[in-house]
Design an enzyme around this catalytic site. Structure first.
Site, PDB file in Angstrom:
ATOM      1  CD  GLU A 156      52.648  34.687  41.417  1.00  0.00           C
ATOM      2  OE1 GLU A 156      51.669  34.050  41.809  1.00  0.00           O
ATOM      3  OE2 GLU A 156      52.600  35.856  40.998  1.00  0.00           O
ATOM      4  CB  CYS A 170      47.900  39.671  40.049  1.00  0.00           C
ATOM      5  SG  CYS A 170      49.259  39.169  41.102  1.00  0.00           S
TER       6      CYS A 170
HETATM    7  C1  UDX Z   1      54.847  39.877  43.488  1.00  0.00           C
HETATM    8  C2  UDX Z   1      55.566  39.920  42.181  1.00  0.00           C
HETATM    9  O1  UDX Z   1      56.838  39.922  42.290  1.00  0.00           O
HETATM   10  C3  UDX Z   1      54.835  40.721  41.195  1.00  0.00           C
HETATM   11  O2  UDX Z   1      55.523  40.785  39.986  1.00  0.00           O
HETATM   12  C4  UDX Z   1      53.565  39.975  41.016  1.00  0.00           C
HETATM   13  O3  UDX Z   1      52.800  40.485  39.996  1.00  0.00           O
HETATM   14  C5  UDX Z   1      52.802  39.943  42.296  1.00  0.00           C
HETATM   15  O4  UDX Z   1      53.558  39.385  43.266  1.00  0.00           O
HETATM   16  P1  UDX Z   1      54.504  40.927  45.738  1.00  0.00           P
HETATM   17  O5  UDX Z   1      55.146  39.730  46.334  1.00  0.00           O
HETATM   18  O6  UDX Z   1      53.029  41.053  45.858  1.00  0.00           O
HETATM   19  O7  UDX Z   1      54.881  40.999  44.202  1.00  0.00           O
HETATM   20  O8  UDX Z   1      55.219  42.283  46.152  1.00  0.00           O
HETATM   21  P2  UDX Z   1      55.631  42.767  47.604  1.00  0.00           P
HETATM   22  O9  UDX Z   1      54.732  42.182  48.625  1.00  0.00           O
HETATM   23  O10 UDX Z   1      55.780  44.241  47.472  1.00  0.00           O
HETATM   24  O11 UDX Z   1      57.063  42.092  47.797  1.00  0.00           O
HETATM   25  C6  UDX Z   1      58.223  42.462  47.168  1.00  0.00           C
HETATM   26  C7  UDX Z   1      59.327  42.439  48.212  1.00  0.00           C
HETATM   27  O12 UDX Z   1      60.567  42.635  47.572  1.00  0.00           O
HETATM   28  C8  UDX Z   1      59.199  43.512  49.278  1.00  0.00           C
HETATM   29  O13 UDX Z   1      59.234  42.910  50.553  1.00  0.00           O
HETATM   30  C9  UDX Z   1      60.400  44.418  49.048  1.00  0.00           C
HETATM   31  O14 UDX Z   1      60.911  44.961  50.243  1.00  0.00           O
HETATM   32  C10 UDX Z   1      61.376  43.456  48.407  1.00  0.00           C
HETATM   33  N1  UDX Z   1      62.399  44.099  47.574  1.00  0.00           N
HETATM   34  C11 UDX Z   1      62.068  44.956  46.590  1.00  0.00           C
HETATM   35  C12 UDX Z   1      63.731  43.777  47.806  1.00  0.00           C
HETATM   36  O15 UDX Z   1      64.055  43.006  48.712  1.00  0.00           O
HETATM   37  N2  UDX Z   1      64.677  44.325  47.003  1.00  0.00           N
HETATM   38  C13 UDX Z   1      64.381  45.194  46.009  1.00  0.00           C
HETATM   39  O16 UDX Z   1      65.272  45.678  45.331  1.00  0.00           O
HETATM   40  C14 UDX Z   1      63.028  45.521  45.784  1.00  0.00           C
HETATM   41  C1  UDX Z   2      45.438  36.165  40.756  1.00  0.00           C
HETATM   42  C2  UDX Z   2      45.444  34.812  40.036  1.00  0.00           C
HETATM   43  O1  UDX Z   2      44.241  34.094  40.336  1.00  0.00           O
HETATM   44  C3  UDX Z   2      46.658  34.007  40.411  1.00  0.00           C
HETATM   45  O2  UDX Z   2      46.688  32.801  39.664  1.00  0.00           O
HETATM   46  C4  UDX Z   2      47.865  34.844  40.063  1.00  0.00           C
HETATM   47  O3  UDX Z   2      49.055  34.195  40.220  1.00  0.00           O
HETATM   48  C5  UDX Z   2      47.852  36.148  40.844  1.00  0.00           C
HETATM   49  O4  UDX Z   2      46.647  36.847  40.496  1.00  0.00           O
HETATM   50  P1  UDX Z   2      44.779  37.080  43.172  1.00  0.00           P
HETATM   51  O5  UDX Z   2      44.911  38.430  42.551  1.00  0.00           O
HETATM   52  O6  UDX Z   2      45.459  36.823  44.468  1.00  0.00           O
HETATM   53  O7  UDX Z   2      45.297  35.938  42.155  1.00  0.00           O
HETATM   54  O8  UDX Z   2      43.241  36.765  43.407  1.00  0.00           O
HETATM   55  P2  UDX Z   2      42.033  36.163  42.559  1.00  0.00           P
HETATM   56  O9  UDX Z   2      41.350  35.158  43.395  1.00  0.00           O
HETATM   57  O10 UDX Z   2      42.420  35.750  41.210  1.00  0.00           O
HETATM   58  O11 UDX Z   2      41.049  37.426  42.451  1.00  0.00           O
HETATM   59  C6  UDX Z   2      41.415  38.603  41.776  1.00  0.00           C
HETATM   60  C7  UDX Z   2      40.270  39.581  41.752  1.00  0.00           C
HETATM   61  O12 UDX Z   2      39.206  39.105  40.938  1.00  0.00           O
HETATM   62  C8  UDX Z   2      39.661  39.865  43.126  1.00  0.00           C
HETATM   63  O13 UDX Z   2      39.357  41.241  43.230  1.00  0.00           O
HETATM   64  C9  UDX Z   2      38.406  39.036  43.125  1.00  0.00           C
HETATM   65  O14 UDX Z   2      37.401  39.535  43.987  1.00  0.00           O
HETATM   66  C10 UDX Z   2      37.975  39.124  41.676  1.00  0.00           C
HETATM   67  N1  UDX Z   2      37.140  38.001  41.206  1.00  0.00           N
HETATM   68  C11 UDX Z   2      37.662  36.738  41.161  1.00  0.00           C
HETATM   69  C12 UDX Z   2      35.830  38.237  40.788  1.00  0.00           C
HETATM   70  O15 UDX Z   2      35.361  39.369  40.824  1.00  0.00           O
HETATM   71  N2  UDX Z   2      35.090  37.182  40.314  1.00  0.00           N
HETATM   72  C13 UDX Z   2      35.581  35.917  40.230  1.00  0.00           C
HETATM   73  O16 UDX Z   2      34.863  35.011  39.774  1.00  0.00           O
HETATM   74  C14 UDX Z   2      36.916  35.686  40.678  1.00  0.00           C
END
Ligand code: UDX
Ligand code: UDX
Length: 434
Positions: A151, A260
């Site tokens: 993603e 991330c």
């Molecule tokens: C995701 C990705 O999976 C991670 O690798 C990526 O870098 C960022 O986005 P994210 O969706 O942000 O993670 O995590 P979170 O909001 O914690 O969601 C994970 C969900 O999986 C939780 O709701 C948790 O309850 C669920 N989970 C976890 C299960 O249902 N089964 C499990 O065994 C572990």
């Molecule tokens: C990021 C990636 O953009 C997305 O493609 C990936 O799948 C998940 O990780 P996210 O972490 O949700 O997304 O936010 P993003 O908008 O990328 O910002 C990440 C961090 O960088 C934030 O703390 C933001 O404030 C900072 N940032 C971003 C800066 O400081 N300067 C910039 O120009 C852009």
């Protein structure tokens, strides 16, 4: 198509809801019973613009369902996405035990062909491990394929990013898996790149690490700008006009955060070491980002002198605007560093306060922007929420004990702020400072 999503978090839930919005039947599975109970009432456990509406609509149309049992997903869904979290271990490595656990759970239930797709951000070779794990439980190879489909959604604009992808990466090792994923993504009308699994996994880690490097780079440039009195916004604009560089992700800030960039950089770095191809540049990016937070705090100290018992009003806690996510928010380190110097913090964030309360202690949480500013010795703007870009500056000046603003997001024009009588300190634009 019938699609199963395992892990209804920031990634899984938004992905599942958007698949349903595009016409698929989606079943989201999560082992967090509270989350599932909320979702069954069509309430979103996270703040993400546009998500609540899509949830309401797709649930009403009976295209989106929720359950805590993985059984139904394996029974009914031909394509199953693994979207569980991959948190970092102490040494930076990604903890893949949830991914392994889910792979085992799926394997035990396999009765007819299923395509198992990793969507969580995982290190290269995870797909291979998922396949090995499934094979150890279900040796019949005709019952499954493993694919990678990373993603690229940004929190705060996740719905938009999923519905309007700039590319769809399909990491597959046979035509059947490719055909299924192509069918799934057909309604999205986006460019598709088909690769092998390992390349697909690397595309995700390499993309996030590259973007984080870009931010660290402009933050370093900002520090040089501060040192000589240049303007980093102009430098970024000038650089960005070169199509080889491009204008995005060149916004100087207090440093990047979120679930991330910090985690993926560390995991990619660790993986490169393990593979005997150490990617030292990534460690420098991590160091530079840590230094950026300290750099901001040092600006505050340089200009307020002693922080002991000084009240600092903080606007913004989330790691970026339009999310309630506090994971690896740079605001946490900054606030803790200010507190370590003796500062008292009063803070406000439009969406992230409940999550902030779980991680930040000894902070007085305020109900709104102006309550946060009132009586403070200085104001620190840490997240770029729209409402912080439109402050009534005359009112701000009246409410602050002294008109001092530290803007970690460069929301205002330094020259204008100086004219209005503020001491305005931002990132890489010292021209207006005194
Ligand atoms: C995701 C990705 O999976 C991670 O690798 C990526 O870098 C960022 O986005 P994210 O969706 O942000 O993670 O995590 P979170 O909001 O914690 O969601 C994970 C969900 O999986 C939780 O709701 C948790 O309850 C669920 N989970 C976890 C299960 O249902 N089964 C499990 O065994 C572990
Ligand atoms: C990021 C990636 O953009 C997305 O493609 C990936 O799948 C998940 O990780 P996210 O972490 O949700 O997304 O936010 P993003 O908008 O990328 O910002 C990440 C961090 O960088 C934030 O703390 C933001 O404030 C900072 N940032 C971003 C800066 O400081 N300067 C910039 O120009 C852009």
């Amino acid at each position: 198509m019938n699609i199963g999503i395992i892990g209804a978090g920031y990634v899984g839930l938004v992905t599942g809801a958007c698949f349903a919005h595009m016409g698929h039947n989606v079943l989201c599975v999560d082992n967090d019973l509270k989350k599932i109970a909320m979702l069954k009432k069509t309430k979103s456990p996270i703040y993400e613009p546009g998500l609540e509406e899509i949830l309401q609509d797709t649930v009403k149309k009976k295209r989106l369902h929720f359950t805590s049992s993985i059984d139904e997903a394996v029974r009914d869904c031909e394509v199953i996405f693994i979207c569980v979290n991959t948190p970092p271990k102490e040494n930076g490595e990604a903890d893949l035990s949830y991914v392994e656990g889910v792979s085992r759970d799926i394997a035990k239930r396999l009765k007819s062909y299923r395509l198992i797709v990793e969507k969580s951000t995982v290190p290269v070779q995870t797909g291979m491990w998922i396949a090995k794990t499934i094979k150890s439980i279900q040796p019949k190879k005709s019952l499954y394929d493993v694919a990678s489909n990373p993603e690229f959604l940004r929190e705060g604009s996740a719905v938009h990013d999923i519905l309007n992808p700039d590319r769809i990466i399909l990491g597959v090792d046979n035509p059947r898996a490719e055909k299924l994923l192509r069918k799934l993504y057909e309604p999205f009308k986006a460019p598709v790149l088909v690769t092998d699994l390992k390349s697909s996994e690397l595309i995700k880690h390499a993309s996030n690490s590259f973007l984080a490097t870009k931010i660290a780079f402009i933050n370093q440039v900002a520090r040089v700008c501060d040192a000589v009195g240049a303007d980093v916004e102009m430098v970024a604009k000038g650089m960005g006009l070169d199509p080889r560089i491009g204008p995005s992700f060149l916004k100087a800030s207090i440093g990047f955060g979120g679930f991330c960039f910090p985690k993926d950089l560390a995991a990619f770095h660790r993986m490169s070491e393990k593979l005997g191809a150490p990617f030292h540049l990534l460690q420098e990016v991590i160091n530079s980002n840590e230094a950026q937070k300290k750099y901001f705090v040092q600006k505050v100290i340089n200009n307020l002198w002693n922080l002991n018992n000084k009240n600092i009003g903080v606007l913004g806690l989330a790691f970026k605007a339009n999310t309630d996510d506090m994971r690896y928010s740079p605001t946490i380190d900054i606030i803790e560093m200010l507190q370590a110097e003796g500062a008292k913090i009063q803070a406000y964030d439009p969406e992230a306060m409940e999550r902030a309360k779980l991680v930040l202690k000894n902070v007085t949480y305020k109900k709104g922007t102006y309550e946060t500013i009132e009586g403070a010795d200085a104001l620190a703007i840490l997240t770029e929420w729209d409402e912080f870009k439109q402050l009534d500056l005359k009112k701000v000046k009246k409410l602050l004990k002294s008109p001092v603003i530290f803007d970690g997001r460069n929301l205002y024009d330094p020259k204008e702020m100086k004219k209005l009588g503020f001491k305005y300190y931002c990132i890489g634009r010292t021209q207006g400072e005194d």
